[in-house]
Design an enzyme around this catalytic site. Structure first.
Site, PDB file in Angstrom:
ATOM      1  N   LYS A 102       8.810  -0.321   0.165  1.00  0.00           N
ATOM      2  CA  LYS A 102       8.007  -0.403   1.389  1.00  0.00           C
ATOM      3  C   LYS A 102       8.801   0.072   2.594  1.00  0.00           C
ATOM      4  CE  LYS A 102       5.963  -4.531  -0.667  1.00  0.00           C
ATOM      5  NZ  LYS A 102       7.106  -5.057  -1.443  1.00  0.00           N
TER       6      LYS A 102
ATOM      7  N   MET B 133      -1.247   1.564 -12.597  1.00  0.00           N
ATOM      8  CA  MET B 133      -0.301   0.593 -12.052  1.00  0.00           C
ATOM      9  C   MET B 133      -0.395  -0.687 -12.882  1.00  0.00           C
ATOM     10  SD  MET B 133       0.002  -0.995  -8.186  1.00  0.00           S
ATOM     11  CE  MET B 133      -1.631  -1.757  -8.092  1.00  0.00           C
ATOM     12  N   PRO B 134       0.699  -1.071 -13.553  1.00  0.00           N
ATOM     13  CA  PRO B 134       0.637  -2.312 -14.341  1.00  0.00           C
ATOM     14  C   PRO B 134       0.163  -3.480 -13.473  1.00  0.00           C
ATOM     15  CG  PRO B 134       2.655  -1.119 -14.830  1.00  0.00           C
ATOM     16  CD  PRO B 134       2.013  -0.413 -13.667  1.00  0.00           C
TER      17      PRO B 134
ATOM     18  N   HIS C 274       4.837  -1.482   5.035  1.00  0.00           N
ATOM     19  CA  HIS C 274       5.003  -2.927   4.824  1.00  0.00           C
ATOM     20  C   HIS C 274       4.013  -3.734   5.674  1.00  0.00           C
ATOM     21  CE1 HIS C 274       8.308  -5.825   3.282  1.00  0.00           C
ATOM     22  NE2 HIS C 274       7.196  -6.485   3.445  1.00  0.00           N
TER      23      HIS C 274
ATOM     24  N   TYR D 132      13.957  -6.400   1.941  1.00  0.00           N
ATOM     25  CA  TYR D 132      14.470  -7.468   1.064  1.00  0.00           C
ATOM     26  C   TYR D 132      15.984  -7.396   0.906  1.00  0.00           C
ATOM     27  CZ  TYR D 132       9.496  -7.616  -0.240  1.00  0.00           C
ATOM     28  OH  TYR D 132       8.124  -7.663  -0.228  1.00  0.00           O
TER      29      TYR D 132
ATOM     30  N   GLY E 244      -5.467   8.497 -10.091  1.00  0.00           N
ATOM     31  CA  GLY E 244      -5.532   8.615 -11.547  1.00  0.00           C
ATOM     32  C   GLY E 244      -4.361   7.954 -12.238  1.00  0.00           C
TER      33      GLY E 244
ATOM     34  N   LEU F 190       0.620  -6.592 -13.660  1.00  0.00           N
ATOM     35  CA  LEU F 190       1.593  -7.659 -13.412  1.00  0.00           C
ATOM     36  C   LEU F 190       2.961  -7.040 -13.143  1.00  0.00           C
ATOM     37  CD1 LEU F 190       2.473 -10.621 -13.370  1.00  0.00           C
ATOM     38  CD2 LEU F 190       2.559 -10.582 -15.847  1.00  0.00           C
ATOM     39  N   GLY F 191       3.555  -7.419 -12.027  1.00  0.00           N
ATOM     40  CA  GLY F 191       4.876  -6.906 -11.682  1.00  0.00           C
ATOM     41  C   GLY F 191       5.808  -8.039 -11.304  1.00  0.00           C
ATOM     42  N   LEU F 192       7.084  -7.714 -11.193  1.00  0.00           N
ATOM     43  CA  LEU F 192       8.082  -8.688 -10.738  1.00  0.00           C
ATOM     44  C   LEU F 192       8.279  -8.519  -9.238  1.00  0.00           C
ATOM     45  CD1 LEU F 192      10.312 -10.818 -11.601  1.00  0.00           C
ATOM     46  CD2 LEU F 192      11.909  -8.904 -11.399  1.00  0.00           C
ATOM     47  N   GLY F 193       8.092  -9.598  -8.491  1.00  0.00           N
ATOM     48  CA  GLY F 193       8.398  -9.584  -7.066  1.00  0.00           C
ATOM     49  C   GLY F 193       9.884  -9.833  -6.845  1.00  0.00           C
TER      50      GLY F 193
ATOM     51  N   ASP G   5       8.366  -4.634  -7.880  1.00  0.00           N
ATOM     52  CA  ASP G   5       8.001  -4.531  -6.469  1.00  0.00           C
ATOM     53  C   ASP G   5       9.201  -4.872  -5.597  1.00  0.00           C
ATOM     54  OD1 ASP G   5       5.649  -4.536  -4.339  1.00  0.00           O
ATOM     55  OD2 ASP G   5       6.983  -6.213  -3.870  1.00  0.00           O
TER      56      ASP G   5
END
Length: 316
Positions: free
Chosen positions: A78, A13-14, A111, A49, A10, A16-19, A44
């Site tokens: 992740k 989640m937008p 991941h 990373y 419910g 478009l996100g920034l990687g 994200d």
């Protein structure tokens, strides 16, 4: 503001996100600040990373300055493969939460379905250059991730780089408590993932596309590799809409109800990549872009092809 996909919990989640993969610690704080100021609300990230402290610093700076409230943000991380054994899942999650200095995450993904030998080495390889597995199964790992939801530490859990049979194994697991809300996979016009996306959507699982621009800054790029951003056919469509190639590549996913996480540390491009809600691609142009599929992977994960849970040998 960006539109959003409704998850099977419910939550929204937008789309478009920034990687933040390959964003160096020195650059990523500024990139995340610029993104939030430009309207991004979905960030994200991942333990692997190696930049979550800097991502967290940017998030807190924007909250402290009153630009955004925590509950308006959708923060993703992740679980890395060296933490798949049952006793390590919460340890890894708590490291991420502490690096980000947050009380909870909106989404925590496995991941990939493969567990690697635990230890400080993020990619433990044998003499042949193949990853060294651990003794886990992804179903056991999933059960430990479910406990994070039950403990109120994360709002939702999901998967990444899973194929159809692996997704079915999770969905059919006896005693399943929490369904995956998304499968984050490599996806772009050279790897359109039509069957896998249709399957996920049929099961109420959203899809998030990584490397949507073709990951031009990947360290292993070879001369002669295809380039999405330079593709004359994509550029021709961009000219038609008076948009950039990147904007077309991002909008392509939004038209398919697929979330998309383009990475950039360039302030102008971060802003430009968000300007994709003032136009739509025609059905004809979508069909044209879909026809570019050549099942070409930027991330073939060759170093894991011997793993029992290697996901990329299946048709989808």
């Amino acid at each position: 503001m960006a539109s959003a996909l409704t998850l099977n919990t419910g939550a929204r989640m937008p789309v478009l996100g920034l990687g933040t993969w390959k964003s160096s610690p020195g650059e990523v704080t500024e990139a995340v600040k610029v993104a939030i100021l430009a309207g991004y609300r979905h960030i994200d990230g991942a333990y692997a990373y190696k930049n979550e402290e800097e991502v967290g610093a940017a998030v807190h700076a924007m909250i402290d300055q009153g630009v955004v409230k925590r509950e308006e943000l959708f923060i993703v991380s992740k679980l890395w493969s060296t933490f798949h054994e049952r006793s390590l899942v919460r340890v890894a999650f708590e490291k991420t939460l502490s690096d980000l200095k947050l009380d909870y995450l909106d989404l925590y993904l496995m991941h990939n379905p493969m567990g690697f030998k635990p230890g400080d080495d993020i990619l433990p390889l044998d003499a042949e250059g193949k990853c060294i597995p651990d003794n886990s199964t992804f179903l056991e790992t999933w059960e430990e991730m479910e406990k994070l939801v039950d403990a109120g530490l994360v709002k939702a859990i999901g998967i990444s780089n899973f194929n159809r049979s692996q997704i079915e194994a999770v969905l059919n697991k006896p005693g399943l408590k929490h369904k995956p809300v998304t499968n984050q996979i490599e996806c772009h016009p050279y790897l359109t993932q039509e069957k896998l996306i249709n399957f996920c959507h049929s099961k109420g699982i959203t899809v998030t596309a990584y490397s949507p621009l073709g990951s031009p800054d990947r360290p292993w790029a070879k001369p002669g590799d295809p380039s999405l951003l330079e593709d004359p056919k994509i550029r021709a469509i961009a000219d038609k809409y008076k948009k950039t190639a990147a904007q077309i590549l991002i909008r392509f996913h939004i038209e398919r109800n697929v979330a998309v996480i383009p990475k950039s540390v360039n302030p102008e491009r971060i802003k430009e990549n968000f300007q994709v809600f003032d136009f739509k691609l025609s059905k004809e142009d979508m069909n044209t872009i879909m026809s570019f599929n050549r099942n070409w992977r930027i991330i073939p994960m060759d170093w894991a092809s011997n793993h029992k849970d290697f996901p990329l040998n299946a048709e989808y």
